[in-house]
Write a protein that holds these residues in place. Structure first.
Motif, PDB file in Angstrom:
ATOM      1  N   GLN A   1       0.861  -1.186   0.000  1.00 18.92           N
ATOM      2  CA  GLN A   1       0.000   0.000   0.000  1.00 18.92           C
ATOM      3  C   GLN A   1       0.897   1.235   0.000  1.00 18.92           C
ATOM      4  O   GLN A   1       1.080   1.905   1.015  1.00 18.92           O
ATOM      5  CB  GLN A   1      -0.929  -0.009   1.219  1.00 18.92           C
ATOM      6  CG  GLN A   1      -1.912  -1.176   1.210  1.00 18.92           C
ATOM      7  CD  GLN A   1      -2.801  -1.185   2.439  1.00 18.92           C
ATOM      8  OE1 GLN A   1      -2.471  -0.610   3.469  1.00 18.92           O
ATOM      9  NE2 GLN A   1      -3.949  -1.830   2.332  1.00 18.92           N
ATOM     10  N   CYS A   2       1.453   1.514  -1.166  1.00 14.14           N
ATOM     11  CA  CYS A   2       2.417   2.597  -1.285  1.00 14.14           C
ATOM     12  C   CYS A   2       1.777   3.934  -0.928  1.00 14.14           C
ATOM     13  O   CYS A   2       0.650   4.236  -1.347  1.00 14.14           O
ATOM     14  CB  CYS A   2       2.974   2.642  -2.704  1.00 14.14           C
ATOM     15  SG  CYS A   2       4.319   3.817  -2.920  1.00 14.14           S
ATOM     16  N   GLY A   3       2.509   4.719  -0.154  1.00 11.42           N
ATOM     17  CA  GLY A   3       2.025   6.041   0.236  1.00 11.42           C
ATOM     18  C   GLY A   3       1.234   6.056   1.519  1.00 11.42           C
ATOM     19  O   GLY A   3       0.894   7.118   2.040  1.00 11.42           O
ATOM     20  N   SER A   4       0.937   4.873   2.055  1.00  9.56           N
ATOM     21  CA  SER A   4       0.127   4.810   3.277  1.00  9.56           C
ATOM     22  C   SER A   4       0.982   4.973   4.528  1.00  9.56           C
ATOM     23  O   SER A   4       0.460   5.105   5.631  1.00  9.56           O
ATOM     24  CB  SER A   4      -0.600   3.467   3.345  1.00  9.56           C
ATOM     25  OG  SER A   4       0.326   2.395   3.450  1.00  9.56           O
ATOM     26  N   GLY A   5       2.288   4.923   4.330  1.00 11.58           N
ATOM     27  CA  GLY A   5       3.182   5.012   5.486  1.00 11.58           C
ATOM     28  C   GLY A   5       3.280   3.724   6.274  1.00 11.58           C
ATOM     29  O   GLY A   5       3.809   3.721   7.385  1.00 11.58           O
ATOM     30  N   SER A   6       2.752   2.636   5.724  1.00 10.35           N
ATOM     31  CA  SER A   6       2.731   1.356   6.444  1.00 10.35           C
ATOM     32  C   SER A   6       3.612   0.321   5.761  1.00 10.35           C
ATOM     33  O   SER A   6       3.262  -0.861   5.686  1.00 10.35           O
ATOM     34  CB  SER A   6       1.292   0.831   6.538  1.00 10.35           C
ATOM     35  OG  SER A   6       0.749   0.656   5.233  1.00 10.35           O
ATOM     36  N   GLU A   7       4.746   0.776   5.240  1.00  7.39           N
ATOM     37  CA  GLU A   7       5.660  -0.134   4.582  1.00  7.39           C
ATOM     38  C   GLU A   7       7.077   0.061   5.099  1.00  7.39           C
ATOM     39  O   GLU A   7       7.422   1.130   5.627  1.00  7.39           O
ATOM     40  CB  GLU A   7       5.639   0.084   3.061  1.00  7.39           C
ATOM     41  CG  GLU A   7       4.317  -0.265   2.406  1.00  7.39           C
ATOM     42  CD  GLU A   7       4.322  -0.002   0.907  1.00  7.39           C
ATOM     43  OE1 GLU A   7       3.518  -0.622   0.198  1.00  7.39           O
ATOM     44  OE2 GLU A   7       5.146   0.826   0.470  1.00  7.39           O
ATOM     45  N   GLY A   8       7.859  -0.973   4.959  1.00  4.67           N
ATOM     46  CA  GLY A   8       9.251  -0.890   5.373  1.00  4.67           C
ATOM     47  C   GLY A   8      10.067  -1.931   4.634  1.00  4.67           C
ATOM     48  O   GLY A   8       9.637  -2.474   3.605  1.00  4.67           O
ATOM     49  N   PHE A   9      11.252  -2.250   5.165  1.00  8.19           N
ATOM     50  CA  PHE A   9      12.149  -3.168   4.485  1.00  8.19           C
ATOM     51  C   PHE A   9      12.568  -4.304   5.406  1.00  8.19           C
ATOM     52  O   PHE A   9      12.891  -4.079   6.582  1.00  8.19           O
ATOM     53  CB  PHE A   9      13.393  -2.430   3.985  1.00  8.19           C
ATOM     54  CG  PHE A   9      13.104  -1.411   2.924  1.00  8.19           C
ATOM     55  CD1 PHE A   9      12.927  -1.800   1.606  1.00  8.19           C
ATOM     56  CD2 PHE A   9      12.989  -0.062   3.247  1.00  8.19           C
ATOM     57  CE1 PHE A   9      12.651  -0.866   0.624  1.00  8.19           C
ATOM     58  CE2 PHE A   9      12.720   0.884   2.271  1.00  8.19           C
ATOM     59  CZ  PHE A   9      12.540   0.476   0.951  1.00  8.19           C
TER      60      PHE A   9
ATOM     61  N   LEU B   1      12.112   3.902  -0.966  1.00  9.86           N
ATOM     62  CA  LEU B   1      10.851   4.014  -0.248  1.00  9.86           C
ATOM     63  C   LEU B   1       9.928   5.041  -0.896  1.00  9.86           C
ATOM     64  O   LEU B   1       8.699   4.882  -0.889  1.00  9.86           O
ATOM     65  CB  LEU B   1      11.123   4.401   1.209  1.00  9.86           C
ATOM     66  CG  LEU B   1       9.961   4.273   2.189  1.00  9.86           C
ATOM     67  CD1 LEU B   1       9.475   2.838   2.254  1.00  9.86           C
ATOM     68  CD2 LEU B   1      10.368   4.755   3.573  1.00  9.86           C
ATOM     69  N   ASN B   2      10.496   6.089  -1.488  1.00  9.61           N
ATOM     70  CA  ASN B   2       9.690   7.131  -2.118  1.00  9.61           C
ATOM     71  C   ASN B   2       9.272   6.792  -3.538  1.00  9.61           C
ATOM     72  O   ASN B   2       8.564   7.561  -4.178  1.00  9.61           O
ATOM     73  CB  ASN B   2      10.468   8.457  -2.123  1.00  9.61           C
ATOM     74  CG  ASN B   2      10.621   9.024  -0.718  1.00  9.61           C
ATOM     75  OD1 ASN B   2       9.834   8.713   0.176  1.00  9.61           O
ATOM     76  ND2 ASN B   2      11.643   9.847  -0.525  1.00  9.61           N
ATOM     77  N   ASN B   3       9.741   5.674  -4.032  1.00  8.50           N
ATOM     78  CA  ASN B   3       9.385   5.240  -5.386  1.00  8.50           C
ATOM     79  C   ASN B   3       8.468   4.021  -5.277  1.00  8.50           C
ATOM     80  O   ASN B   3       8.885   2.943  -4.868  1.00  8.50           O
ATOM     81  CB  ASN B   3      10.649   4.892  -6.173  1.00  8.50           C
ATOM     82  CG  ASN B   3      10.349   4.443  -7.592  1.00  8.50           C
ATOM     83  OD1 ASN B   3       9.195   4.320  -7.999  1.00  8.50           O
ATOM     84  ND2 ASN B   3      11.393   4.177  -8.352  1.00  8.50           N
ATOM     85  N   CYS B   4       7.194   4.202  -5.641  1.00  6.68           N
ATOM     86  CA  CYS B   4       6.230   3.112  -5.479  1.00  6.68           C
ATOM     87  C   CYS B   4       6.569   1.892  -6.336  1.00  6.68           C
ATOM     88  O   CYS B   4       6.068   0.791  -6.096  1.00  6.68           O
ATOM     89  CB  CYS B   4       4.819   3.604  -5.826  1.00  6.68           C
ATOM     90  SG  CYS B   4       4.123   4.720  -4.583  1.00  6.68           S
ATOM     91  N   SER B   5       7.410   2.070  -7.339  1.00  2.30           N
ATOM     92  CA  SER B   5       7.788   0.945  -8.198  1.00  2.30           C
ATOM     93  C   SER B   5       8.950   0.148  -7.620  1.00  2.30           C
ATOM     94  O   SER B   5       9.256  -0.943  -8.103  1.00  2.30           O
ATOM     95  CB  SER B   5       8.174   1.456  -9.593  1.00  2.30           C
ATOM     96  OG  SER B   5       7.087   2.096 -10.218  1.00  2.30           O
TER      97      SER B   5
ATOM     98  N   LEU C   1       8.137  -4.563   2.163  1.00  8.46           N
ATOM     99  CA  LEU C   1       7.000  -5.334   2.665  1.00  8.46           C
ATOM    100  C   LEU C   1       6.049  -4.433   3.443  1.00  8.46           C
ATOM    101  O   LEU C   1       6.460  -3.374   3.952  1.00  8.46           O
ATOM    102  CB  LEU C   1       7.477  -6.457   3.593  1.00  8.46           C
ATOM    103  CG  LEU C   1       8.198  -7.659   2.980  1.00  8.46           C
ATOM    104  CD1 LEU C   1       8.679  -8.582   4.081  1.00  8.46           C
ATOM    105  CD2 LEU C   1       7.300  -8.403   2.016  1.00  8.46           C
ATOM    106  N   PRO C   2       4.790  -4.852   3.574  1.00  6.87           N
ATOM    107  CA  PRO C   2       3.892  -4.145   4.493  1.00  6.87           C
ATOM    108  C   PRO C   2       4.417  -4.254   5.916  1.00  6.87           C
ATOM    109  O   PRO C   2       5.020  -5.265   6.296  1.00  6.87           O
ATOM    110  CB  PRO C   2       2.563  -4.901   4.338  1.00  6.87           C
ATOM    111  CG  PRO C   2       2.666  -5.618   3.036  1.00  6.87           C
ATOM    112  CD  PRO C   2       4.114  -5.945   2.860  1.00  6.87           C
ATOM    113  N   SER C   3       4.178  -3.227   6.715  1.00  6.45           N
ATOM    114  CA  SER C   3       4.682  -3.220   8.088  1.00  6.45           C
ATOM    115  C   SER C   3       4.147  -4.389   8.896  1.00  6.45           C
ATOM    116  O   SER C   3       4.802  -4.867   9.833  1.00  6.45           O
ATOM    117  CB  SER C   3       4.309  -1.903   8.783  1.00  6.45           C
ATOM    118  OG  SER C   3       4.904  -0.808   8.110  1.00  6.45           O
TER     119      SER C   3
END
Length: 806
Positions: free
Chosen positions: A354-362, A390-394, A430-432
């Protein structure tokens, strides 16, 4: 008149005028051909330092003649360059010369042109010479201009030697690549190429394709890749450390040309790399004492080294028995294919981003061969690399590699391998929810699972090592889901029963068909075998072993969930008067080979060295394509790496398949399984069941009858009559011979399973004659002898993983 090395002086003496010319200084050197001169078949040029030699040779078993270059010490055991690779000389009267036009030309005995350089000089034709130098390069030079008109290094064959270049100039359309031979007998260009790809992070690939596709770069199939170049080494080759002593250097000529060059720290060594006709690369050294080549590295040394072995988003680990797994947050794209060992389709994301939701990491994956095709390189620091991804949804993943910088992937991650040592860190997006997942359910499941078997005492079994839960080796199922899958353990779903309990067919909510073994509460046996089977088969993954899907422990319920095999067990076909015809000879031989490979995996290739102890036709299951899978590991035992024998007071198994030393003394080893395999093999060929066999005339046992027919030259009479007209008689007789070798009385006389697999796969090996069985009468004689040994606890024809009742 031909000119070669000094050993040809005797030939020159036959012509006095030419002999005086030979004595003149600087007229003709042994490493040089001038205009109007030639060497003929049987003569050679030798470089000035006596390092390389050029002459005529025939590769492998071929009688065709070629002009090649090789290290003089090694003779033509390894040719490093071939001039006329695409067109051989068909006689032994060929010659190599510089013609009147100043070109190198190869002629056959009839003076037909076989090959020529098609180079031109601005000066007179007499200004050109051809020189073999101490680097192994054969060059046609213009003496007036002091330039090279043609170099053998610009036309590499299948071998890379020090100082040769690999790379090219995209602007000028120059590509220096290795090309495999068609075969060891034919140096013509094969279908494999080792080439650089500048667009893909300066990696080197083994690819296959036609001559046309290699030129335009389209429709090429990748077979291996070196990983990215970091300025000192290829990071996808863990054997190549940063301080690699024999160094590869990367250089640019300033005119668009970029090249890799291989060099040796000790120039007295002879070392080279060869692109084999099989599509692999081997590097090898010349052992001067033994006068032979020693291979010290293979590019593709395991299934994991093959390009994309586990498909997109799959990770390959050669140290695991089931080599492929999905990255966290991914699942097999086609689970059924994965269960059958076909991982090429790889994995797909199970939890969407869910790019842009702030709920992603590595998620950090350590010790990794980085994926192929990084989308672009950023010369930045590691933190900025992470931020930009992180700022690139692709962006799906990134890595920061010393010497290479920031690598970012925006397409599917493929050709990922887990190394036991070395490798790089890969950061997977990945999603958080998957980065800090609550593991309480997993912990509870493990505690429940462990407590359910803690009362079982067996020092061989380290049950705590069985992994459970997400991203682990064995999936836990709740009892309600298994109950639903089997229609509440309906009688209509019952497909078998054994000493363990009842076996049911089930269908999971995902659509996967399963076979569910339910431990009977009243069974006198089972808990030890239940624990043993889970521990073993969860660690063993092979196409010829049945696959354990999962386990369910809830209260007193203990269930094993297996892949469902629609054709059930081999004995249901083999010993049925109507169904046995479905087993033609081709199918039977495929089953024999498959079972042999499965046993070889257990004995030698798996990370656990396992003795099955209850191999029989009822424990060989068949899938839809009649591929065999060994089942029932409740009786199996683990052996140490250096352990050869073991002894037990609890002899379990099935008479008729049990090796004499096991049934009489409780001694078992790999050779016990070999004996059982031999009996199974003879049953498959004959269609006769050994436990119920009796030869009325002489009361011979099954094994005694088979040996007597073979020993009297009547082995064909043992072959099942339903296939005798269609089978390959030589192949069938060879199988009988191998079966008798496996079923010999003394373990030391039996071959290993590796030897069995080899004997089955080749027709050229002479087989030793099998010894006569000591117990050739019916099975009663053998069974009665058991009273002199250990107490025998036979399960008769029952099998823990029986798909149908015996």
């Amino acid at each position: 008149m031909g000119f070669g090395n000094i050993s040809r002086v005797r030939t020159l003496l036959s012509s006095l005028p030419y002999f005086f010319l030979f004595l003149l200084p600087n007229c003709i050197a042994i490493d040089t051909i001038s205009t109007g001169q030639s060497i003929t078949d049987g003569e050679t040029l030798v470089s000035s330092g006596n390092i390389f030699e050029l002459g005529f040779f025939s590769p492998g078993n071929s009688t065709n003649r070629y002009v090649g270059i090789w290290y003089k010490k090694t003779s033509y055991t390894q040719v490093v360059g071939v001039l006329n690779a695409m067109k051989p000389i068909l006689d032994s009267h060929g010659s190599l010369s510089i013609n009147n036009e100043g070109n190198l030309v190869i002629l056959d005995g009839k003076q037909n042109v076989i090959w020529y350089t098609n180079a031109s000089s601005m000066w007179s034709n007499t200004s050109t010479v051809a020189i073999l130098d101490d680097m192994g390069n054969f060059a046609l030079r213009d003496n007036h201009l002091n330039v090279s008109l043609w170099d053998s290094f610009d036309h590499p064959s299948n071998t890379l030697i020090p100082n040769m270049k690999l790379g090219g100039n995209d602007k000028l359309g120059i590509s220096l690549r290795l090309t495999s031979w068609v075969s060891e007998n034919n140096p013509a260009p094969g279908k494999f190429f080792l080439r650089r790809n500048r667009q893909e992070a300066q990696q080197v690939y083994i690819v296959s394709g036609s001559a046309a596709t290699i030129v335009n770069g389209s429709n090429l199939v990748k077979h291996w890749n070196s990983g990215q170049w970091n300025g000192r080494s290829f990071i996808g080759i863990p054997e190549m450390p940063q301080d690699y002593i024999n160094g590869i250097t990367f250089s640019s000529d300033g005119n668009g040309g970029e090249y890799y060059t291989y060099s040796l720290s000790d120039t007295s060594n002879i070392s080279l790399a060869v692109l084999l006709s099989s599509g692999n690369i081997e590097t090898k050294n010349w052992d001067e004492q033994k006068k032979e080549w020693v291979v010290f590295w293979l590019a593709i040394n395991s299934q994991c080294d093959a390009y994309g072995a586990c498909g997109p988003f799959g990770v390959c680990n050669k140290m695991e028995s089931f080599i492929c797994s999905c990255m966290r947050g991914f699942q097999p794209k086609f689970p059924e294919k994965w269960r059958n060992g076909n991982w090429s389709d790889g994995c797909e994301r199970s939890t969407p981003l869910q790019c842009g939701s702030g709920s992603e990491g590595f998620l950090k994956l350590e010790g990794i061969k980085l994926p192929d095709v990084s989308e672009y390189l950023l010369r930045t620091d590691e933190n900025e690399c992470k931020v930009r991804c992180l700022n690139n949804c692709s962006c799906l993943a990134y890595s920061f590699v010393s010497g290479a910088g920031c690598l970012v992937w925006t397409t599917e991650l493929i050709d990922v391998q887990q190394y036991s040592s070395g490798g790089q860190d890969l950061y997977l997006r990945l999603p958080s929810s998957l980065l800090g997942a609550n593991t309480s359910d997993l912990v509870k499941a493990r505690e429940s699972f462990s407590s359910s078997v803690q009362d079982v005492e067996d020092p061989e079994i380290q049950f705590s090592h069985v992994k459970l839960g997400e991203d682990q080796e064995l999936q836990l199922f709740d009892f309600d889901s298994v109950k639903m899958a089997t229609n509440n353990f309906s009688f209509c779903n019952k497909i078998g029963e054994g000493g363990f309990g009842i076996v049911y067919k089930g269908d999971l909510s995902s659509g996967q068909a399963i076979a569910v073994k339910r431990l009977s509460r009243t069974s006198g046996q089972g808990i030890t075998e239940f624990k043993n089977e889970i521990m073993l088969i969860s660690k063993l993954q092979h196409r010829n072993l049945v696959k354990l899907v999962g386990v369910c422990i809830e209260g007193e319920e203990k269930l094993l969930l297996y892949e469902y095999l629609s054709n059930k067990s081999l004995d249901k076909f083999l010993f049925d008067p109507t169904q046995r015809a479905e087993l033609d000879w081709t199918t039977r031989f495929k089953i024999i080979e498959g079972v042999a490979c499965g046993l070889l995996y257990l004995h030698r290739d798996s990370r656990l060295r396992v003795i099955h102890r209850d191999l029989k036709t009822s424990n060989i299951l068949l899938d839809e394509q009649m591929n065999p899978k060994i089942s029932d590991f409740g009786m199996a035992r683990i052996f140490g790496v250096k352990q050869d024998l073991a002894n037990t007071n609890r002899v379990v198994g099935t008479y008729g398949y049990m090796a004499p030393e096991y049934g009489l003394e409780g001694i078992f080893s790999e050779k016990s399984d070999v004996f059982s395999f031999g009996i199974c093999l003879l049953e498959i060929v004959s269609g006769a069941k050994n436990s119920s066999f009796c030869h009325d005339e002489e009361h011979l046992s099954f094994l005694g009858y088979a040996w007597k027919l073979w020993n009297t030259g009547k082995g064909m009479q043992l072959i099942d009559q339903t296939i005798v007209d269609s089978c390959d008689p030589l192949e069938a007789m060879r199988c009988i011979h191998i079966g008798l070798l496996c079923a010999q009385d003394y373990a030391v006389d039996r071959p290993t399973m590796s030897k069995v697999v080899y004997m089955l796969s080749t027709e050229t090996t002479d087989l030793t004659p099998p010894k006569m069985p000591l117990y050739i009468r019916d099975n009663k004689d053998y069974i009665n002898l058991s009273s002199h040994g250990s107490d025998v606890n036979s399960i008769n024809e029952c099998s823990i993983t029986a798909i149908e009742s015996r």
